[in-house]
Design an enzyme around this catalytic site. Structure first.
Site, PDB file in Angstrom:
ATOM      1  N   PRO A 152       0.761  -1.248   0.000  1.00  0.00           N
ATOM      2  CA  PRO A 152       0.000   0.000   0.000  1.00  0.00           C
ATOM      3  C   PRO A 152       0.795   1.303   0.000  1.00  0.00           C
ATOM      4  CG  PRO A 152       0.036  -0.932   2.191  1.00  0.00           C
ATOM      5  CD  PRO A 152       0.733  -1.919   1.292  1.00  0.00           C
ATOM      6  N   CYS A 153       1.524   1.563  -1.068  1.00  0.00           N
ATOM      7  CA  CYS A 153       2.241   2.832  -1.187  1.00  0.00           C
ATOM      8  C   CYS A 153       1.278   4.010  -1.339  1.00  0.00           C
ATOM      9  CB  CYS A 153       3.240   2.790  -2.341  1.00  0.00           C
ATOM     10  SG  CYS A 153       2.502   2.449  -3.942  1.00  0.00           S
TER      11      CYS A 153
END
Length: 183
Positions: A152-153
């Site tokens: 989850p950047c």
């Protein structure tokens, strides 16, 4: 044609000559190319990245033995569907991390610690990985994440509250953050 492709994929899998399987998954943020090796999911790519260029990069970096073999990616597609439906918060599929190394890999491995529906600044992530001055390097790690959405950047934002950049584009980042905030 579809039956021929399925037979070819099955034969390649059976004969051990399929190193990378891929499929295209429709999502609310556009079509996503998902690719996996025997070790796990190795790449998730937005359409704006040019799926053909992504496949060429995989051929250059891992193996030219790539085949559209959607069945091998059923679990990944199912988990992505659940995520976009708002019923999945974490991904359980195995990941193949070989496309990230060094500091970038360290950053990406720590992104899982940013909980669903939460965000952290680039500076906070730099501190989390033990290098508080490496804010730009954290940004680079996020920008080159080979597994966006799954790793989850999109949860990493600017310290001033701004969204910051995103590989999938500002609209995709906004959508993902809104999806998670709605849960």
């Amino acid at each position: 044609m579809a039956r021929l492709r399925a037979r070819l994929a099955a034969a390649a899998e059976r004969d051990g000559v399929l190193d990378i399987a891929y499929r295209i998954v429709d999502s609310p943020v556009g079509s996503l190319l998902v690719a996996a090796t025997e070790q796990g999911l190795v790449r998730v790519a937005y359409a704006r990245e040019d799926h053909d260029a992504v496949l060429q990069h995989l051929a250059d970096k891992i193996s030219p033995r790539i085949l559209h073999a959607p069945d091998r990616l059923d679990a990944a597609a199912h988990e992505l569907d659940e995520y976009f439906a708002g019923t999945r918060r974490d991904f359980d599929i195995p990941l193949d991390w070989r496309l990230s190394a060094g500091f970038r890999s360290t950053v990406l491995h720590h992104l899982q610690e940013i909980g669903y529906g939460r965000t952290a600044s680039y500076a906070a992530v730099a501190a989390l990985v033990g290098n508080p001055r490496a804010v730009r390097a954290v940004g680079t790690a996020c920008a080159t994440n080979p597994l966006p959405v799954v790793v989850p950047c999109h949860r990493v934002v600017r310290s001033d509250g701004g969204m910051g950049g995103y590989l999938g584009g500002a609209e995709a980042k906004h959508f993902l953050l809104a999806l998670e905030a709605a849960a």
